[in-house]
Scaffold this motif. Structure first.
Motif, PDB file in Angstrom:
ATOM      1  N   MET A   1     -35.750 -14.831 -19.299  1.00  0.00           N
ATOM      2  CA  MET A   1     -36.538 -15.879 -19.950  1.00  0.00           C
ATOM      3  C   MET A   1     -36.202 -15.941 -21.434  1.00  0.00           C
ATOM      4  SD  MET A   1     -40.352 -15.699 -18.300  1.00  0.00           S
ATOM      5  CE  MET A   1     -40.652 -13.981 -18.667  1.00  0.00           C
ATOM      6  N   LEU A   2     -36.241 -17.163 -21.982  1.00  0.00           N
ATOM      7  CA  LEU A   2     -36.061 -17.304 -23.423  1.00  0.00           C
ATOM      8  C   LEU A   2     -37.118 -16.482 -24.132  1.00  0.00           C
ATOM      9  CD1 LEU A   2     -35.333 -21.122 -23.686  1.00  0.00           C
ATOM     10  CD2 LEU A   2     -33.809 -19.295 -24.451  1.00  0.00           C
ATOM     11  N   ASP A   3     -36.685 -15.690 -25.112  1.00  0.00           N
ATOM     12  CA  ASP A   3     -37.625 -14.823 -25.827  1.00  0.00           C
ATOM     13  C   ASP A   3     -36.986 -14.458 -27.170  1.00  0.00           C
ATOM     14  OD1 ASP A   3     -40.240 -13.125 -24.959  1.00  0.00           O
ATOM     15  OD2 ASP A   3     -39.041 -12.030 -26.442  1.00  0.00           O
ATOM     16  N   GLY A   4     -37.460 -15.081 -28.227  1.00  0.00           N
ATOM     17  CA  GLY A   4     -36.879 -14.878 -29.552  1.00  0.00           C
ATOM     18  C   GLY A   4     -36.350 -16.197 -30.080  1.00  0.00           C
TER      19      GLY A   4
ATOM     20  N   LYS B   1     -41.633 -15.260 -23.950  1.00  0.00           N
ATOM     21  CA  LYS B   1     -41.762 -15.261 -22.486  1.00  0.00           C
ATOM     22  C   LYS B   1     -41.503 -16.637 -21.887  1.00  0.00           C
ATOM     23  CE  LYS B   1     -44.791 -11.292 -22.328  1.00  0.00           C
ATOM     24  NZ  LYS B   1     -46.060 -10.727 -21.909  1.00  0.00           N
ATOM     25  N   GLY B   2     -40.446 -17.300 -22.371  1.00  0.00           N
ATOM     26  CA  GLY B   2     -40.021 -18.577 -21.810  1.00  0.00           C
ATOM     27  C   GLY B   2     -40.723 -19.802 -22.347  1.00  0.00           C
ATOM     28  N   LYS B   3     -41.679 -19.635 -23.254  1.00  0.00           N
ATOM     29  CA  LYS B   3     -42.418 -20.771 -23.806  1.00  0.00           C
ATOM     30  C   LYS B   3     -42.235 -20.840 -25.312  1.00  0.00           C
ATOM     31  CE  LYS B   3     -46.027 -20.621 -20.280  1.00  0.00           C
ATOM     32  NZ  LYS B   3     -47.462 -20.480 -20.031  1.00  0.00           N
ATOM     33  N   LEU B   4     -42.206 -22.082 -25.830  1.00  0.00           N
ATOM     34  CA  LEU B   4     -42.168 -22.242 -27.280  1.00  0.00           C
ATOM     35  C   LEU B   4     -43.399 -21.580 -27.876  1.00  0.00           C
ATOM     36  CD1 LEU B   4     -40.954 -25.932 -27.536  1.00  0.00           C
ATOM     37  CD2 LEU B   4     -39.813 -23.955 -28.560  1.00  0.00           C
TER      38      LEU B   4
ATOM     39  N   GLU C   1     -27.100 -20.455 -29.714  1.00  0.00           N
ATOM     40  CA  GLU C   1     -27.430 -19.036 -29.685  1.00  0.00           C
ATOM     41  C   GLU C   1     -28.877 -18.907 -29.227  1.00  0.00           C
ATOM     42  OE1 GLU C   1     -26.659 -18.093 -33.830  1.00  0.00           O
ATOM     43  OE2 GLU C   1     -24.731 -17.191 -33.305  1.00  0.00           O
ATOM     44  N   TYR C   2     -29.070 -18.335 -28.065  1.00  0.00           N
ATOM     45  CA  TYR C   2     -30.413 -18.163 -27.511  1.00  0.00           C
ATOM     46  C   TYR C   2     -30.627 -16.688 -27.200  1.00  0.00           C
ATOM     47  CZ  TYR C   2     -29.872 -23.178 -26.326  1.00  0.00           C
ATOM     48  OH  TYR C   2     -29.644 -24.534 -26.355  1.00  0.00           O
ATOM     49  N   MET C   3     -31.823 -16.214 -27.443  1.00  0.00           N
ATOM     50  CA  MET C   3     -32.167 -14.842 -27.071  1.00  0.00           C
ATOM     51  C   MET C   3     -33.000 -14.875 -25.784  1.00  0.00           C
ATOM     52  SD  MET C   3     -30.688 -12.806 -29.092  1.00  0.00           S
ATOM     53  CE  MET C   3     -31.430 -11.299 -28.533  1.00  0.00           C
TER      54      MET C   3
END
Length: 197
Positions: free
Chosen positions: A138-141, A160-163, A131-133
């Motif tokens: 871009m990955l965010d959450g 914004k896409g970064k850990l 489960e990715y937000m």
């Protein structure tokens, strides 16, 4: 003579259009599709069938561009959906679903103008695996990954896409075994977590 030539050209055009095998620049290649025009509009309902007459794909086009819900089916089983995708002016917008041949959801995501936006999830036998937000592609959450048994294995926070925040890894009993703190993609602290902590 000129009107006769025009009439022949128009007749050829009408016969060619009757085959409904067209490609519109910027649109979907509709070769091999049945195109059913909708009276009084520029929209058409299109169907693609396999050699046995089973429907393998169907959807709507407007001026040759995909619009609305498009459905694909498993080969030889035109009653079992494989994917459901929504389009607006040729771009994926809204929910996207993938099913296995038993009708169970295997993948669920949402798009805005061809970019993943919202939840991306993968499932196995109804249980979540990932489960990715996302926000604007871009990955965010929060992102979470699970074992086949449904136990949480990894959890991370993205911005914004970064850990950005805590990254945790868990063992089968649900104990944190690895924990890092990230800031804007850079690891700032953390490591292996002992069971005594």
């Amino acid at each position: 003579m000129k009107s006769l030539l025009t009439l022949i050209c128009l007749s050829f055009l009408i016969i060619s259009c009757g085959k409904k095998q067209i490609t519109v620049p910027g649109g979907k290649d509709l070769t091999g599709y049945e195109i059913n025009d909708i009276d009084g509009s520029t929209s058409s309902y299109v169907i693609k069938k396999d050699e046995n007459g089973n429907i393998i794909e169907e959807g709507m086009i407007t001026d040759g561009i995909q619009n609305g819900t498009w459905i694909t089916y498993f080969p030889e089983e035109s009653n079992k959906m494989k994917t459901v995708i929504n389009y607006v002016n040729g771009a994926m917008n809204g929910p996207y679903l993938e099913f296995n041949d038993r009708g169970q959801i295997e993948k669920k995501q949402s798009f805005t103008n061809n970019k993943i936006h919202g939840l991306y999830a993968e499932y196995k036998f109804g249980r979540p695996l990932k489960e990715y937000m996302y926000h604007d592609g871009m990955l965010d959450g929060y992102s979470r990954e699970y074992s086949d048994r449904g136990n949480l294995r990894k959890e991370a926070l993205y911005k914004k896409g970064k850990l950005d925040g805590l990254f945790k890894q868990f063992d089968e009993e649900g104990n944190v075994v690895l924990e890092y703190e990230y800031n804007n993609g850079e690891k700032v602290s953390g490591g292996i977590v002992s069971k005594n902590e």
